[in-house]
Scaffold this motif. Structure first.
Motif, PDB file in Angstrom:
ATOM      1  N   MET A   1       0.841  -1.187   0.000  1.00 54.46           N
ATOM      2  CA  MET A   1       0.000   0.000   0.000  1.00 54.46           C
ATOM      3  C   MET A   1       0.883   1.247   0.000  1.00 54.46           C
ATOM      4  O   MET A   1       1.930   1.262   0.632  1.00 54.46           O
ATOM      5  CB  MET A   1      -0.892   0.011   1.241  1.00 54.46           C
ATOM      6  CG  MET A   1      -1.803  -1.169   1.369  1.00 54.46           C
ATOM      7  SD  MET A   1      -3.544  -0.859   1.141  1.00 54.46           S
ATOM      8  CE  MET A   1      -3.849   0.736   1.679  1.00 54.46           C
ATOM      9  N   GLY A   2       0.414   2.275  -0.696  1.00 59.98           N
ATOM     10  CA  GLY A   2       1.170   3.508  -0.740  1.00 59.98           C
ATOM     11  C   GLY A   2       0.946   4.333   0.510  1.00 59.98           C
ATOM     12  O   GLY A   2      -0.074   5.012   0.642  1.00 59.98           O
ATOM     13  N   VAL A   3       1.895   4.273   1.429  1.00 64.67           N
ATOM     14  CA  VAL A   3       1.790   5.025   2.670  1.00 64.67           C
ATOM     15  C   VAL A   3       2.881   6.085   2.668  1.00 64.67           C
ATOM     16  O   VAL A   3       4.045   5.779   2.417  1.00 64.67           O
ATOM     17  CB  VAL A   3       1.961   4.085   3.893  1.00 64.67           C
ATOM     18  CG1 VAL A   3       1.883   4.867   5.189  1.00 64.67           C
ATOM     19  CG2 VAL A   3       0.912   3.003   3.871  1.00 64.67           C
ATOM     20  N   PRO A   4       2.539   7.359   2.932  1.00 63.33           N
ATOM     21  CA  PRO A   4       3.570   8.388   2.935  1.00 63.33           C
ATOM     22  C   PRO A   4       4.578   8.158   4.063  1.00 63.33           C
ATOM     23  O   PRO A   4       4.203   7.899   5.200  1.00 63.33           O
ATOM     24  CB  PRO A   4       2.803   9.689   3.136  1.00 63.33           C
ATOM     25  CG  PRO A   4       1.440   9.326   3.542  1.00 63.33           C
ATOM     26  CD  PRO A   4       1.208   7.912   3.165  1.00 63.33           C
ATOM     27  N   GLN A   5       5.853   8.243   3.702  1.00 67.71           N
ATOM     28  CA  GLN A   5       6.904   7.986   4.683  1.00 67.71           C
ATOM     29  C   GLN A   5       7.347   9.263   5.401  1.00 67.71           C
ATOM     30  O   GLN A   5       7.906   9.176   6.483  1.00 67.71           O
ATOM     31  CB  GLN A   5       8.114   7.356   3.989  1.00 67.71           C
ATOM     32  CG  GLN A   5       7.811   6.039   3.288  1.00 67.71           C
ATOM     33  CD  GLN A   5       7.316   4.966   4.249  1.00 67.71           C
ATOM     34  OE1 GLN A   5       7.883   4.763   5.308  1.00 67.71           O
ATOM     35  NE2 GLN A   5       6.241   4.300   3.871  1.00 67.71           N
ATOM     36  N   HIS A   6       7.111  10.431   4.771  1.00 69.71           N
ATOM     37  CA  HIS A   6       7.539  11.698   5.373  1.00 69.71           C
ATOM     38  C   HIS A   6       6.413  12.698   5.270  1.00 69.71           C
ATOM     39  O   HIS A   6       5.598  12.646   4.347  1.00 69.71           O
ATOM     40  CB  HIS A   6       8.776  12.244   4.656  1.00 69.71           C
ATOM     41  CG  HIS A   6       9.951  11.312   4.723  1.00 69.71           C
ATOM     42  ND1 HIS A   6      10.680  11.111   5.875  1.00 69.71           N
ATOM     43  CD2 HIS A   6      10.501  10.497   3.793  1.00 69.71           C
ATOM     44  CE1 HIS A   6      11.638  10.220   5.644  1.00 69.71           C
ATOM     45  NE2 HIS A   6      11.546   9.835   4.375  1.00 69.71           N
ATOM     46  N   ARG A   7       6.413  13.630   6.187  1.00 64.34           N
ATOM     47  CA  ARG A   7       5.396  14.681   6.201  1.00 64.34           C
ATOM     48  C   ARG A   7       5.685  15.678   5.085  1.00 64.34           C
ATOM     49  O   ARG A   7       6.832  16.064   4.885  1.00 64.34           O
ATOM     50  CB  ARG A   7       5.448  15.383   7.557  1.00 64.34           C
ATOM     51  CG  ARG A   7       4.444  16.485   7.718  1.00 64.34           C
ATOM     52  CD  ARG A   7       4.449  16.974   9.156  1.00 64.34           C
ATOM     53  NE  ARG A   7       3.319  17.865   9.351  1.00 64.34           N
ATOM     54  CZ  ARG A   7       3.438  19.154   9.582  1.00 64.34           C
ATOM     55  NH1 ARG A   7       4.628  19.709   9.641  1.00 64.34           N
ATOM     56  NH2 ARG A   7       2.369  19.895   9.772  1.00 64.34           N
ATOM     57  N   GLN A   8       4.633  16.095   4.362  1.00 62.48           N
ATOM     58  CA  GLN A   8       4.817  17.109   3.325  1.00 62.48           C
ATOM     59  C   GLN A   8       4.812  18.486   3.960  1.00 62.48           C
ATOM     60  O   GLN A   8       4.050  18.756   4.885  1.00 62.48           O
ATOM     61  CB  GLN A   8       3.702  17.028   2.281  1.00 62.48           C
ATOM     62  CG  GLN A   8       3.871  15.862   1.354  1.00 62.48           C
ATOM     63  CD  GLN A   8       2.947  15.954   0.164  1.00 62.48           C
ATOM     64  OE1 GLN A   8       1.962  16.635   0.188  1.00 62.48           O
ATOM     65  NE2 GLN A   8       3.308  15.234  -0.881  1.00 62.48           N
TER      66      GLN A   8
END
Length: 59
Positions: A1-8
């Motif tokens: 699953m595409g989970v964001p690794q860092h905060r934008q």
């Protein structure tokens, strides 16, 4: 699953959301009665579309 690794960052999010603005609808002049109407719509004031009477409007 595409989970964001860092905060934008805020600037990156705001740059993306800058295109979410609404645009006002265009109005053109009716060739019969010269009142504003939406393009490709029957004129609500005179009932004409493409130089033909489509609906009868009560005066």
């Amino acid at each position: 699953m595409g989970v964001p690794q860092h905060r934008q960052s805020k600037s990156r999010v705001r740059k993306r959301r800058a295109m979410w603005k609404l645009t006002a609808p265009n109005h053109i002049e009716c060739p019969q009665c010269h009142k504003p109407k939406m393009p490709h719509y029957i004129c609500p004031s005179c009932g004409y579309y493409n130089s033909k009477v489509v609906i009868s409007v009560e005066a």
